[in-house]
Design a protein around this motif. Sequence first.
Motif, PDB file in Angstrom:
ATOM      1  N   ARG A   1      54.377  20.640  75.612  1.00  0.00           N
ATOM      2  CA  ARG A   1      54.358  19.781  76.808  1.00  0.00           C
ATOM      3  C   ARG A   1      54.403  18.309  76.432  1.00  0.00           C
ATOM      4  O   ARG A   1      55.231  17.543  76.938  1.00  0.00           O
ATOM      5  CB  ARG A   1      53.094  20.093  77.608  1.00  0.00           C
ATOM      6  CG  ARG A   1      52.856  19.218  78.823  1.00  0.00           C
ATOM      7  CD  ARG A   1      51.392  19.305  79.250  1.00  0.00           C
ATOM      8  NE  ARG A   1      50.488  18.681  78.283  1.00  0.00           N
ATOM      9  CZ  ARG A   1      49.167  18.828  78.284  1.00  0.00           C
ATOM     10  NH1 ARG A   1      48.573  19.610  79.179  1.00  0.00           N
ATOM     11  NH2 ARG A   1      48.431  18.207  77.371  1.00  0.00           N
TER      12      ARG A   1
ATOM     13  N   ALA B   1      54.907  19.167  85.153  1.00  0.00           N
ATOM     14  CA  ALA B   1      54.520  17.788  84.867  1.00  0.00           C
ATOM     15  C   ALA B   1      55.080  16.925  85.989  1.00  0.00           C
ATOM     16  O   ALA B   1      56.141  17.221  86.551  1.00  0.00           O
ATOM     17  CB  ALA B   1      55.056  17.337  83.523  1.00  0.00           C
TER      18      ALA B   1
ATOM     19  N   MET C   1      54.300  24.626  81.924  1.00  0.00           N
ATOM     20  CA  MET C   1      53.485  24.094  83.029  1.00  0.00           C
ATOM     21  C   MET C   1      54.173  22.892  83.661  1.00  0.00           C
ATOM     22  O   MET C   1      54.947  22.185  83.003  1.00  0.00           O
ATOM     23  CB  MET C   1      52.086  23.710  82.541  1.00  0.00           C
ATOM     24  CG  MET C   1      52.031  22.535  81.599  1.00  0.00           C
ATOM     25  SD  MET C   1      52.391  22.955  79.865  1.00  0.00           S
ATOM     26  CE  MET C   1      50.817  23.661  79.376  1.00  0.00           C
TER      27      MET C   1
ATOM     28  N   THR D   1      48.411  20.651  83.708  1.00  0.00           N
ATOM     29  CA  THR D   1      49.580  19.867  84.084  1.00  0.00           C
ATOM     30  C   THR D   1      49.338  18.406  83.700  1.00  0.00           C
ATOM     31  O   THR D   1      48.206  18.004  83.406  1.00  0.00           O
ATOM     32  CB  THR D   1      49.868  19.965  85.589  1.00  0.00           C
ATOM     33  OG1 THR D   1      48.791  19.351  86.307  1.00  0.00           O
ATOM     34  CG2 THR D   1      50.040  21.410  86.020  1.00  0.00           C
TER      35      THR D   1
ATOM     36  N   GLN E   1      57.586  16.317  90.866  1.00  0.00           N
ATOM     37  CA  GLN E   1      57.620  17.135  89.664  1.00  0.00           C
ATOM     38  C   GLN E   1      58.863  16.809  88.838  1.00  0.00           C
ATOM     39  O   GLN E   1      59.964  16.640  89.364  1.00  0.00           O
ATOM     40  CB  GLN E   1      57.614  18.624  90.016  1.00  0.00           C
ATOM     41  CG  GLN E   1      57.577  19.527  88.783  1.00  0.00           C
ATOM     42  CD  GLN E   1      57.396  20.988  89.143  1.00  0.00           C
ATOM     43  OE1 GLN E   1      56.979  21.320  90.249  1.00  0.00           O
ATOM     44  NE2 GLN E   1      57.713  21.877  88.213  1.00  0.00           N
TER      45      GLN E   1
END
Length: 485
Positions: free
Chosen positions: A76, A413, A411, A325, A420
């Motif tokens: 991420r 972001a 997930m 997130t 998003q």
Amino acid sequence: MRSFLHGVALLVVALVVCVQYVGAVHPVEVRGQDFVDSVTGKRVMLIGVDYQPGGQAGYKPTSGQDPLSNGTVCLRDAALLQGLGVNVIRVYNVDPTINHDECASIFNAVGIYMVIDVNSPFGGESINRANPVESYHVGYLNRIFGVVENFKNYPNLMAFFAANEVINDVGTAKKPPPYIRAVQRDLKNYIAKHSKRTIPVGYSAADVREVLEDSWAYLQCAIDGDENDQSRSDFFGLNSYSWCGEDATYQTAGYDVLVNMFKNSTIPVFFSEYGCNKPEGVARPFNEVQALYGVDMTSLSGGLVYEYSQEESDYGLVYINDNTTVTLKKDFDNLQSQYNKLDIGLVQSTNATATKLTPPECSSALISNSGFSKDFDIPSPPEGAEDLINDGIKSPLNGKLVEVKETNVPMPAYGSTGIQIQNLAIRPLPNDDSNTPNGDTTSPTGSTTAAAASPSATKKGDAGKASIGGFGVAIFAGLVILTML
């Protein structure tokens, strides 16, 4: 048919030759005032971010947790940092007894180097500025040598910090300096014995002007004029927050003073932390980026913005939410915009202002403050340390690159606007590239509601698979396996 197969075989061989290190950056070495790509010879200017999600609380060795222990989290953050345009992260607290292969490999695949602090905030895992004698013991060395073993095989390991802000005023400038040099010596001797390549070792200093220049002078000089003196720093980091607000300039922030101070440095000097957040609660414009990477500061080697994640002290670029997130802050957008304006050709050019490459001989004449140590009699290693250095620590955990199987971030972001970010993924880089700003604008435009942000409460200072021409390229510790897609 034979000639066709022969041609295919030659193509495969050619592809292997061309991409055998796909996703693996070249190791970096120090040459004079510069960090340099050891293969291409290009200068490596640090365009970086300090990375310690959760702050000091993110380091939990009892539960096997540190900033580089969770591959999904690293995926991420690597995707966001790659889009931001950074080429290096600094990680303050790592556990040498846990596996970091997945995270190191992910950052490696996107061309991001790692600068690792060998110490931690826990007792016995750093030099105590108030009592350096008692804190310098074989158990401590066993710990920091473990960090060396854990990270030495990653090609994107850029350097180690031997200490951070141990000297932070005149009162702490008397006893600790010789012990900082002792730790640097021990680390470098251990690396020389147990690593296949030289790994730079240096110090991260507080920007306290009454001791700053003396700290640099003390740590970069050569005892008895020996240029191979292992106790001297290979580089010098500076935690500087002097540029504050929209109206600050090169002169009012004192950057001109710093450039003059370090103009004759024989080692690289860079900002190991920067990014003033005053007034608090207002997004930082990061105007200093243009100065730091501009023509007036080519003698310095760039810097690392403090810091990636929002903690109690309000220096974050992103919020890490309770559900894993991430929501970008406006600070992220502003920094990305500043990075996108950089002249990458200038950033990667060899430092033309480097004039003095021979370190000065250590002497009391180098030190201007009467309260700063003039003792260059560096402490001998504690009992048992020589055996550790010569034989290595017992049962070290040696890291290695592994295949990066996933590129898509699982997930959500969210940009600073609350929308998003779509299709968030890492982009493994070819041809041994390191990451650079690429014109991305990560935050989508518009309006909606992001997940509620819950930053952790810590304080500042506590602290791939790609496809090529119809073939799959899987990276296993520097090896390439080609398979038909």
